[in-house]
Design a protein around this motif. Structure first.
Motif, PDB file in Angstrom:
ATOM      1  N   TYR A   5       3.015   6.316   0.004  1.00  0.00           N
ATOM      2  CA  TYR A   5       4.424   6.702   0.085  1.00  0.00           C
ATOM      3  C   TYR A   5       5.205   6.222  -1.135  1.00  0.00           C
ATOM      4  O   TYR A   5       6.217   5.547  -1.015  1.00  0.00           O
ATOM      5  CB  TYR A   5       5.052   6.124   1.364  1.00  0.00           C
ATOM      6  N   ARG A   6       4.754   6.591  -2.303  1.00  0.00           N
ATOM      7  CA  ARG A   6       5.449   6.190  -3.520  1.00  0.00           C
ATOM      8  C   ARG A   6       6.916   6.598  -3.421  1.00  0.00           C
ATOM      9  O   ARG A   6       7.245   7.646  -2.875  1.00  0.00           O
ATOM     10  CB  ARG A   6       4.797   6.823  -4.732  1.00  0.00           C
TER      11      ARG A   6
ATOM     12  N   GLY B  73       8.249  -8.326  -8.739  1.00  0.00           N
ATOM     13  CA  GLY B  73       9.017  -7.932  -9.906  1.00  0.00           C
ATOM     14  C   GLY B  73       8.911  -6.460 -10.255  1.00  0.00           C
ATOM     15  O   GLY B  73       8.857  -6.106 -11.429  1.00  0.00           O
ATOM     16  N   ASP B  74       8.905  -5.592  -9.255  1.00  0.00           N
ATOM     17  CA  ASP B  74       8.760  -4.155  -9.501  1.00  0.00           C
ATOM     18  C   ASP B  74       9.767  -3.368  -8.667  1.00  0.00           C
ATOM     19  O   ASP B  74      10.722  -3.938  -8.138  1.00  0.00           O
ATOM     20  CB  ASP B  74       7.321  -3.705  -9.207  1.00  0.00           C
ATOM     21  N   ASP B  75       9.543  -2.067  -8.527  1.00  0.00           N
ATOM     22  CA  ASP B  75      10.479  -1.243  -7.761  1.00  0.00           C
ATOM     23  C   ASP B  75      10.497  -1.613  -6.284  1.00  0.00           C
ATOM     24  O   ASP B  75      11.513  -1.465  -5.618  1.00  0.00           O
ATOM     25  CB  ASP B  75      10.234   0.254  -7.971  1.00  0.00           C
ATOM     26  N   LEU B  76       9.403  -2.133  -5.761  1.00  0.00           N
ATOM     27  CA  LEU B  76       9.397  -2.604  -4.375  1.00  0.00           C
ATOM     28  C   LEU B  76      10.298  -3.835  -4.244  1.00  0.00           C
ATOM     29  O   LEU B  76      11.030  -3.968  -3.265  1.00  0.00           O
ATOM     30  CB  LEU B  76       7.972  -2.919  -3.909  1.00  0.00           C
ATOM     31  N   THR B  77      10.271  -4.696  -5.230  1.00  0.00           N
ATOM     32  CA  THR B  77      11.155  -5.868  -5.238  1.00  0.00           C
ATOM     33  C   THR B  77      12.612  -5.431  -5.159  1.00  0.00           C
ATOM     34  O   THR B  77      13.391  -6.007  -4.389  1.00  0.00           O
ATOM     35  CB  THR B  77      10.924  -6.696  -6.523  1.00  0.00           C
TER      36      THR B  77
ATOM     37  N   SER C  64       0.827  -1.217   0.000  1.00  0.00           N
ATOM     38  CA  SER C  64       0.000   0.000   0.000  1.00  0.00           C
ATOM     39  C   SER C  64       0.854   1.256   0.000  1.00  0.00           C
ATOM     40  O   SER C  64       0.518   2.235  -0.669  1.00  0.00           O
ATOM     41  CB  SER C  64      -0.941   0.015   1.208  1.00  0.00           C
ATOM     42  N   ALA C  65       1.944   1.216   0.739  1.00  0.00           N
ATOM     43  CA  ALA C  65       2.841   2.378   0.764  1.00  0.00           C
ATOM     44  C   ALA C  65       3.368   2.652  -0.637  1.00  0.00           C
ATOM     45  O   ALA C  65       3.362   3.794  -1.103  1.00  0.00           O
ATOM     46  CB  ALA C  65       3.995   2.145   1.730  1.00  0.00           C
TER      47      ALA C  65
END
Length: 175
Positions: free
Chosen positions: A17-18, A52-56, A11-12
């Protein structure tokens, strides 16, 4: 210590909190982890790495956030599993919870005396899904939402003085 559920990170990243908008949140998580105030569990790490994204990518650079051994984990996981199986949950609900990161999260919190941070809300009458707050309540584990945790920890994400504005990008929004 606060132990974070995967939905707190997700959620952040997606809403509150992008990475490009509120990098201070992610810096705060790192600092709070270094002082052992905030952590999570390995199974949450695996869930987040599957995105598989920027959070990864962020997770790959902050693995220490997900490494919290607890000597009493076997005892607490046994106690939690017994509660789930003896409850009135469907077999599918039991299996899903016992195989999910939520199980490890609650068991670690029980073993460590930690507070679970989640966006889930209790539904004690639910039979089709074991929710984290209900499991926490049954085990005597404290739980809270992300905003309450941030407030209790004194986290503040503020703009820098005007002289430091270049660190935060343009102060004018295009139409």
């Amino acid at each position: 210590m606060y132990l974070l559920d995967a939905n707190v990170f997700i959620s952040a990243k997606r809403r509150f909190y992008r990475f490009k908008v509120v990098p201070g949140f992610w810096d705060w998580l790192h600092q709070a982890n270094m002082s052992r105030e905030v952590a999570s569990v390995v199974s949450v790490q695996k869930e987040l790495e599957a995105g598989g994204d920027d959070l990864t990518e962020w997770v790959k650079h902050h693995k220490s956030l997900f490494e919290i051994p607890a000597r009493k984990f076997v005892e607490s996981s046994t106690e939690l599993a017994q509660w789930v199986v003896k409850g009135e949950y469907t077999q599918v609900a039991q299996h899903q919870f016992l195989a999910a990161a939520d199980f490890e999260l609650v068991a670690q919190a029980l073993a460590l005396g930690a507070t679970v941070v989640t966006e889930e809300r209790p539904q004690p009458g639910s039979r089709k899904r074991v929710l984290i707050p209900d499991a926490c309540d049954a085990m005597g584990v404290q739980w809270t939402d992300p905003f309450t945790m941030l407030e209790r920890c004194g986290a503040k994400f503020v703009l820098a003085p005007e002289s430091d504005a270049s660190l935060f990008g343009s102060m004018s929004c295009p139409k």
